[in-house]
Design an enzyme around this catalytic site. Structure first.
Site, PDB file in Angstrom:
ATOM      1  N   CYS A  89       0.836  -1.207   0.000  1.00  0.00           N
ATOM      2  CA  CYS A  89       0.000   0.000   0.000  1.00  0.00           C
ATOM      3  C   CYS A  89       0.870   1.256   0.000  1.00  0.00           C
ATOM      4  CB  CYS A  89      -1.001  -0.036   1.150  1.00  0.00           C
ATOM      5  SG  CYS A  89      -2.321   1.190   0.967  1.00  0.00           S
ATOM      6  N   HIS A 193      -3.891  -4.624  -0.077  1.00  0.00           N
ATOM      7  CA  HIS A 193      -3.425  -5.194   1.183  1.00  0.00           C
ATOM      8  C   HIS A 193      -3.567  -6.705   1.170  1.00  0.00           C
ATOM      9  CE1 HIS A 193      -2.996  -1.554   3.721  1.00  0.00           C
ATOM     10  NE2 HIS A 193      -3.856  -1.042   2.866  1.00  0.00           N
ATOM     11  N   GLU A 195      -2.579  -8.674   3.400  1.00  0.00           N
ATOM     12  CA  GLU A 195      -2.871  -9.114   4.764  1.00  0.00           C
ATOM     13  C   GLU A 195      -4.314  -8.824   5.160  1.00  0.00           C
ATOM     14  OE1 GLU A 195      -1.605  -6.329   3.933  1.00  0.00           O
ATOM     15  OE2 GLU A 195      -1.961  -4.757   5.427  1.00  0.00           O
TER      16      GLU A 195
END
Lengths: 215, 257
Positions: A89, A193, A195
């Site tokens: 990001c 993202h 994650e």
């Protein structure tokens, strides 16, 4: 390309420079069976075989912090060492030459190009928030086994313009195409993202954890 | 397969008080509905698009409990999370973000201290700030209410939405108190007006009772997401089924595999 479980000392370094939460990055690797350590001191990164540069928020503020805490030179040296480095990001945006937020701010200069504000083009709203898929994805170890049409979670108001077309790994369609992933040698960036993208994102994190930095 | 477009989101909302899940109707008569960790695990296992945690009884203790809930959730699920309820300082926002929230929801302070929106946006980025607007009434009579729907204001929700975006809100969460928990459908008219009035993503909340209600929102407004509190409390309704239902109605939904 390294496969299989990492050796005991193959810990992933997650850079903590105060921008954004690292919990999900660390927890994601933990879930996958890899060890990730949060590192606040730039002098310490050299012992790690791979490194994540996370981040959310302001390019300008982040670069100021990286500079003032002595991260910039260490990160550039790390990249030059050939070890895998992943920017997520804002972390991907910082890899570029410069960002235009609040005036021009130099970035890490690892990927040629600049970071600019996304302009809303109805019906497309800014920030770009939510699940979107990648297009024109090039083959790369980080996308090993990833299905082409799946959606990843994006949340950003700025996007990167890559001046070196060969560094573009994937794009995304949102009122025009924007760069969604980049790669140059051992340096990779993901605008979305992983994650926060559940199984499809964790897949990419697992690939990174097993990548030796070579293509 | 092959929508190359930003997908619409279906977002479960977890209302919390003192770290426990609660459910109410029209912001009243809240009763305990269990342990949030269980619900979070289920929503995560069902690959929800996002989760919103809202503390309805903002006291320091209640917020501390919510921070704990968010922190645990961040260890177990890898999905976007927003959290709010009584945020009145940058530090409040920071604590939630450190705990694992990607975004904070600011509702009462958006009225009592609007510059807070700008401060949080400047510090964490506009994409980290969701401005919440709770309202009662319809059309031109609609008014913003604050403090979990206990205090009236004279503010028009549409104008409020515009102002908040000017101040730096990255998303608007528009929440109908009248329709909350009634499961009779969303306030489509207000949702459409708000999503027409601003150029940031709009999340609408209040009234979802079945999947067709979700479809109605996307067909009749430019909302980017629907938030649901009561809908998923009932056995057969879950985010997986919602996604399939909407996809079958040609609403672009997330693809997981």
């Amino acid at each position: 390309m390294v496969s299989g479980r990492q050796s005991e000392d193959a810990v992933i370094c997650v850079v903590d420079y105060g921008a954004g939460n690292l919990a999900s990055v660390v927890n994601g690797f933990d879930q996958l069976g890899f060890q990730a350590t949060i590192v606040k001191n730039p002098d310490e990164i050299d012992q790690y075989p791979r490194l994540i540069l996370p981040g959310v928020g302001s390019f300008r503020q982040a670069m100021r912090t990286l500079e003032s805490r002595g991260w910039t030179a260490h990160l550039r040296n790390y990249a030059a060492s050939g070890r895998p480095l992943l920017g997520i990001c804002l972390g991907m945006q910082l890899l570029f030459d410069e960002g235009e937020e609040d005036g021009e701010t130099p970035g890490l200069g690892l990927i040629p190009g600049r970071v600019v504000l996304m302009a809303p083009s109805p019906p497309h709203r800014v920030p770009h928030v939510g699940w979107n898929n990648l297009i024109d994805t090039r083959d790369h170890p980080i996308f090993d086994g990833a299905k082409r049409h799946v959606d990843y979670y994006f949340v950003h108001s700025y996007h990167c313009i890559a001046t070196d077309a060969s560094s573009v790994l994937a794009r995304c369609e949102y009122g025009g195409e924007f760069v969604a992933a980049v790669a140059k040698g051992n340096v990779v960036g993901l605008q979305f993202h992983p994650e926060k993208s559940q199984p499809v994102g964790l897949r990419l994190m697992e690939n990174f954890a097993q990548w030796d930095g070579r293509c | 397969m092959g929508w190359q477009v930003l997908k619409r989101r279906v977002i479960p909302v977890l209302l919390l008080r003192d770290g426990r899940m609660v459910k109410g109707r029209q912001f009243k008569d809240f009763r305990d509905t269990g342990e949030p960790r269980t619900a979070v695990r289920i929503y995560s296992a069902q690959d929800s698009d996002e989760l919103v945690f809202l503390d309805i009884h903002p006291s320091r203790e209640s917020r501390a409990a919510m921070i704990g809930v968010v922190r645990v959730a961040a260890t177990e699920c890898f999905m976007p999370m927003a959290a709010g309820g009584g945020i009145s300082t940058i530090e409040d926002a920071h604590q939630l973000i450190l705990a694992g929230a990607d975004k904070v929801v600011v509702t009462t302070a958006a009225v009592t201290d609007p510059p807070l929106i700008s401060r949080i946006a400047k510090h964490f980025g506009t994409q980290a700030v969701v401005a919440g607007i709770d309202y009662r009434g319809r059309e031109d009579e609609a008014r913003v209410w604050i403090r979990s729907g206990s205090e009236m204001t004279a503010i028009d929700p549409i104008e409020h939405a515009r102002n908040l975006v000017e101040l730096g809100a990255g998303e608007i969460l528009i929440n109908s108190i009248d329709r909350d928990g009634m499961m009779q459908g969303y306030d489509l008219e207000m949702t459409a007006r708000v999503s027409d009035a601003v150029s940031v993503p709009v999340i609408t909340c209040g009234g979802a009772g079945n999947f067709m209600h979700l479809v109605e929102v996307f067909r009749n407004s430019k909302a980017s997401a629907v938030a649901c509190a009561s809908l998923f409390h009932f056995g057969d309704n879950n985010p997986i089924r919602a996604r399939t239902y909407l996809r079958n109605q040609d609403i672009p939904m997330r693809v997981l595999r």
